[in-house]
Design a protein around this motif. Structure first.
Motif, PDB file in Angstrom:
ATOM      1  N   GLU A 182     -58.676  24.962  50.287  1.00 60.95           N
ATOM      2  CA  GLU A 182     -58.964  25.051  48.845  1.00 60.95           C
ATOM      3  C   GLU A 182     -58.739  26.477  48.348  1.00 60.95           C
ATOM      4  OE1 GLU A 182     -62.380  22.117  47.126  1.00 60.95           O
ATOM      5  OE2 GLU A 182     -62.978  23.739  48.427  1.00 60.95           O
ATOM      6  N   VAL A 183     -59.257  27.415  49.125  1.00 64.57           N
ATOM      7  CA  VAL A 183     -59.119  28.810  48.723  1.00 64.57           C
ATOM      8  C   VAL A 183     -57.646  29.198  48.651  1.00 64.57           C
ATOM      9  CG1 VAL A 183     -59.714  31.179  49.333  1.00 64.57           C
ATOM     10  CG2 VAL A 183     -61.350  29.356  49.725  1.00 64.57           C
ATOM     11  N   LEU A 184     -56.880  28.698  49.621  1.00 70.49           N
ATOM     12  CA  LEU A 184     -55.446  29.010  49.627  1.00 70.49           C
ATOM     13  C   LEU A 184     -54.754  28.389  48.424  1.00 70.49           C
ATOM     14  CD1 LEU A 184     -54.573  28.493  53.390  1.00 70.49           C
ATOM     15  CD2 LEU A 184     -54.909  30.634  52.165  1.00 70.49           C
ATOM     16  N   LEU A 185     -55.158  27.158  48.087  1.00 73.11           N
ATOM     17  CA  LEU A 185     -54.490  26.471  46.982  1.00 73.11           C
ATOM     18  C   LEU A 185     -54.843  27.100  45.640  1.00 73.11           C
ATOM     19  CD1 LEU A 185     -54.773  22.772  48.143  1.00 73.11           C
ATOM     20  CD2 LEU A 185     -52.816  24.289  48.256  1.00 73.11           C
ATOM     21  N   VAL A 186     -56.018  27.711  45.565  1.00 80.13           N
ATOM     22  CA  VAL A 186     -56.403  28.373  44.327  1.00 80.13           C
ATOM     23  C   VAL A 186     -55.715  29.736  44.208  1.00 80.13           C
ATOM     24  CG1 VAL A 186     -58.382  29.321  43.065  1.00 80.13           C
ATOM     25  CG2 VAL A 186     -58.591  27.143  44.217  1.00 80.13           C
ATOM     26  N   SER A 187     -55.263  30.247  45.343  1.00 78.99           N
ATOM     27  CA  SER A 187     -54.585  31.541  45.314  1.00 78.99           C
ATOM     28  C   SER A 187     -53.160  31.378  44.780  1.00 78.99           C
ATOM     29  CB  SER A 187     -54.533  32.124  46.729  1.00 78.99           C
ATOM     30  OG  SER A 187     -53.460  31.549  47.435  1.00 78.99           O
ATOM     31  N   PRO A 188     -52.523  32.478  44.394  1.00 84.53           N
ATOM     32  CA  PRO A 188     -51.153  32.358  43.866  1.00 84.53           C
ATOM     33  C   PRO A 188     -50.126  32.009  44.930  1.00 84.53           C
ATOM     34  CG  PRO A 188     -51.963  34.626  43.693  1.00 84.53           C
ATOM     35  CD  PRO A 188     -53.049  33.832  44.290  1.00 84.53           C
ATOM     36  N   PHE A 189     -50.561  31.937  46.188  1.00 81.06           N
ATOM     37  CA  PHE A 189     -49.659  31.591  47.281  1.00 81.06           C
ATOM     38  C   PHE A 189     -49.202  30.142  47.118  1.00 81.06           C
ATOM     39  CE2 PHE A 189     -48.708  31.094  51.886  1.00 81.06           C
ATOM     40  CZ  PHE A 189     -47.923  32.217  52.039  1.00 81.06           C
ATOM     41  N   LEU A 225     -52.509  17.404  45.510  1.00 79.69           N
ATOM     42  CA  LEU A 225     -52.839  18.556  44.683  1.00 79.69           C
ATOM     43  C   LEU A 225     -53.116  18.154  43.239  1.00 79.69           C
ATOM     44  CD1 LEU A 225     -50.303  21.251  45.852  1.00 79.69           C
ATOM     45  CD2 LEU A 225     -52.700  21.009  46.393  1.00 79.69           C
ATOM     46  N   THR A 276     -47.587  37.998  56.058  1.00 82.85           N
ATOM     47  CA  THR A 276     -49.025  38.107  56.272  1.00 82.85           C
ATOM     48  C   THR A 276     -49.579  36.786  56.785  1.00 82.85           C
ATOM     49  OG1 THR A 276     -49.102  39.559  54.348  1.00 82.85           O
ATOM     50  CG2 THR A 276     -51.200  38.717  55.141  1.00 82.85           C
ATOM     51  N   PHE A 277     -49.114  35.715  56.146  1.00 82.61           N
ATOM     52  CA  PHE A 277     -49.610  34.384  56.495  1.00 82.61           C
ATOM     53  C   PHE A 277     -49.209  33.988  57.903  1.00 82.61           C
ATOM     54  CE2 PHE A 277     -51.384  30.764  53.988  1.00 82.61           C
ATOM     55  CZ  PHE A 277     -51.632  29.954  55.079  1.00 82.61           C
ATOM     56  N   GLN A 292     -46.118  38.329  51.528  1.00 83.44           N
ATOM     57  CA  GLN A 292     -47.237  37.398  51.638  1.00 83.44           C
ATOM     58  C   GLN A 292     -46.991  36.388  52.751  1.00 83.44           C
ATOM     59  OE1 GLN A 292     -46.481  37.546  47.553  1.00 83.44           O
ATOM     60  NE2 GLN A 292     -48.414  36.552  47.088  1.00 83.44           N
ATOM     61  N   GLY A 304     -62.496  24.411  54.620  1.00 89.41           N
ATOM     62  CA  GLY A 304     -62.594  24.730  53.203  1.00 89.41           C
ATOM     63  C   GLY A 304     -61.668  25.864  52.810  1.00 89.41           C
ATOM     64  N   THR A 305     -60.948  26.426  53.796  1.00 94.12           N
ATOM     65  CA  THR A 305     -60.050  27.524  53.469  1.00 94.12           C
ATOM     66  C   THR A 305     -58.813  27.023  52.729  1.00 94.12           C
ATOM     67  OG1 THR A 305     -59.304  27.305  55.733  1.00 94.12           O
ATOM     68  CG2 THR A 305     -60.693  29.174  55.225  1.00 94.12           C
TER      69      THR A 305
END
Lengths: 377, 262
Positions: free
Chosen positions: A214-221, A376, A6-7, A3, A211-212
């Motif tokens: 937020e999406v990253l923080l909601v992900s398991p990453f 967070l 990928t990042f 992961q 806004g990405t």
């Protein structure tokens, strides 16, 4: 781990697709090296000088008093042997030294000729030149006033110029007084600071703006990994930049690296991490890319230029500014790089500065990570 | 056509009855300010649950708690069977999220975005390849596969964004005002995607401002000043308030609100 890769790959894509920024990142060091190649004028005030007097007679005493009395110098110590002079230079506490050989006064009276040695720290060439000029003019002034004094006959006055003190000047570390020696470490401090602070803060804030984040923080990453992977490309780019600057300075400016290259890279990596943590700190306290950019520019670029010591000598600044300069990481990095690159010194001479830089890094990193986590919660 | 779907979905969700989100007296307090005040509700598997409220009513706060982004001051909640307080990491693996801002990388291509988001959810390369193929075909984006997302029309971006949010087959997907700024036709197409997802068993938790969208939900809750003031199916709510549209239901509830934005 996959992961993470990928990042990081994604981050590199961002960097390489933004051609203008990329051009700026690599164009900047070249432009700056050219720009700062021109000499900068320096004013000198109360520069620390060391005195080594083998003669200890009336004449040397009088000259030393003149030096002391001038606004340009402040006598740090009077030593007894040459080793101490050398040590004082290495510690960076003094910028110049004046050495009177034994029998200076006698020679002057009887042989009408005496030599005095002036040594200056040439790693800061502008200062060094100015210092040696001031010293020789003080000596010349003494000569005209006292040795040609009118108490003797007109005949003697005519002879006055036969009493000669010949200053012999020597530049330590940078005998040819190459300006590059001075500004290359400065450009390094500046470019690395700029790239790391501005680019990291902008790239993190951009994710917030889009806004990405937020999406990253909601992900398991893991959030910590987000930060690490965002910093990674800039760490690598900065190291590439560092290599470009060093290659430019070695091959284009003919400035050798006198000390250990490995040590130089290690310390630079530490400095890059300092800057990255600063960038992170800025990004946690701002919400828009413009603010982040402005903060990095005003908050980082300006202090770095002013207080690193390569444009304006810190010792000439008013005391409050001198104190402020201590919290600017670039100041310490500049001292370290100068010591390694120009003076060829090892870790033994720079451990104190390195430790300060390390402390700053830890502090900034801890603070920014804490702030990041608070956001967070 | 949407009406009929809603009825059938409503039916099937009640049949399964499996609870996916459960909030019990969930409260979030910032100093003196109670953003979410003891909210209690349940969401069933495969349900489309609408979360309505004026700006500042506490929707986002509630949603953040459910996503594991923010820890509740008091009360409990479970999402996909995991406790929001103690197992936020487990929750993150089982949910999808789409924010009100369009949230894909505009300087990456369609395929790269799919790869990236799939990648950070830990999908294997093989699985990811098959998935992205399928997704691109489904959205009719074959020709745009290699294009930068920034060059796509907003409607497509939004659909892509949603599809990416459910790429890893989450149990629940949270949509925070997903259709802001999109024309009605695209909005309808977007809702078709939501129905498809719900049919495949993904629970949809959606906040919205649009009352026509509220009508599409199986059940909706309306938040006013941090509390849930009403929770029922759209038809149930209309009956209770004796009005003919959701607009009027919302207006009657929201005008009681004392706090506004900020």
């Amino acid at each position: 781990m996959k992961q993470f890769i990928t990042f990081v790959r994604k981050e590199f894509k961002h960097v390489f697709r933004d051609r203008k920024t990329l051009l700026m990142l690599f164009g900047l060091p070249i432009v700056q090296i050219v720009l700062f190649g021109f000499a900068l004028t320096n004013e000198i005030k109360n520069s620390k000088i060391v005195v080594l007097d083998y003669s200890k007679d009336n004449v040397t005493r009088a000259i030393i008093d003149e030096v002391e009395a001038s606004q340009y110098f402040e006598i740090a110590t009077e030593t007894k042997n040459i080793q101490e002079v050398e040590a004082a230079f290495k510690s960076g506490k003094i910028k110049s030294a004046i050495i009177f050989p034994s029998n200076f006064g006698n020679d002057l009276l009887h042989l009408h000729k005496a030599q005095v040695q002036i040594i200056a720290d040439g790693s800061d060439p502008n200062t060094a030149t100015t210092l040696t000029n001031y010293l020789s003019s003080i000596i010349q002034g003494y000569q005209q006033q006292h040795l040609a004094s009118p108490q003797s006959s007109p005949e003697a006055r005519g002879n006055s110029m036969s009493f000669q003190i010949i200053p012999e000047m020597r530049m330590l570390y940078n005998p040819e007084l190459k300006g590059a020696h001075n500004f290359v470490p400065g450009v390094m401090a500046l470019v690395l600071m700029l790239v790391c602070v501005m680019m990291t803060s902008i790239s993190i804030v951009r994710e917030k703006e889009l806004g990405t984040m937020e999406v990253l923080l909601v992900s398991p990453f893991k959030p910590l990994l987000v930060i690490l992977s965002k910093a990674m490309p800039y760490l690598i780019l900065s190291l590439v930049n560092l290599i470009v600057i060093l290659l430019l300075s070695v091959f284009a400016l003919g400035l050798p690296i006198n000390g250990s290259v490995v040590l130089l890279f290690l310390v630079s990596t530490l400095y890059i991490i300092t800057a990255l943590s600063l960038g992170l700190l800025i990004s946690t306290s701002t919400a828009s890319q413009q603010t982040a950019m402005l903060l990095s520019l005003m908050g980082m670029l300006l202090p770095t230029m002013l207080f690193a010591g390569f444009m304006f000598p810190i010792e000439n600044m008013p005391l409050p500014l001198q104190i402020i300069s201590n919290v600017v990481p670039a100041k310490w990095f500049y001292i370290i790089v100068k010591s390694i690159m120009i003076k060829g010194l090892g870790i033994a001479s720079i451990w104190k500065e390195t430790l300060i830089l390390f402390g700053m890094t830890m502090f900034l990193l801890a603070l920014s990570l804490k702030k990041f986590n608070v956001r967070l919660a | 056509m949407h009406r009929s779907k809603i009825v059938s979905l409503n039916y099937s969700s009640k049949m399964s009855g499996e609870i996916v989100i459960q909030a019990n007296q969930l409260t979030k307090q910032f100093g003196d300010f109670i953003a979410a005040n003891s909210i209690t509700f349940e969401v069933y598997k495969g349900e489309i649950f609408g979360f309505l409220g004026a700006n500042g009513a506490g929707k986002t706060t509630a949603m953040r708690m459910l996503c594991g982004l923010s820890s509740p001051s008091s009360g409990q909640a479970t999402v996909a069977g995991f406790d929001v307080r103690t197992q936020p990491e487990e929750i993150k693996k089982n949910i999808g999220y789409m924010s009100q801002k369009f949230s894909l990388y505009e300087d990456l291509t369609v395929a790269e975005n799919i790869q990236f988001f799939g990648g950070i959810y830990g999908l294997s390369n093989k699985h990811l390849k098959a998935k992205s193929e399928e997704l691109i075909n489904q959205l009719g984006l074959q020709s745009a596969k290699g294009q930068l997302v920034g060059s796509l029309p907003l409607g497509w971006k939004q659909k892509l964004s949603f599809s990416i949010a459910i790429l890893h087959q989450p149990k629940v997907v949270f949509l925070d005002e997903p259709t802001g700024g999109v024309d009605p036709v695209t909005r309808r197409q977007f809702w078709d995607l939501i129905y498809q997802a719900a049919e495949s068993g993904i629970t949809v938790f959606v906040t919205t401002h649009y009352m026509d969208e509220a009508e599409y939900c199986n059940r909706i809750s309306i938040m006013v000043d941090g509390r849930i003031e009403a929770l029922d199916s759209p038809s149930g709510l209309k009956k209770r308030f004796n009005v003919s549209s959701m607009d009027e239901v919302f207006y009657q509830l929201a005008r009681k609100a004392k706090r506004s934005d900020n």
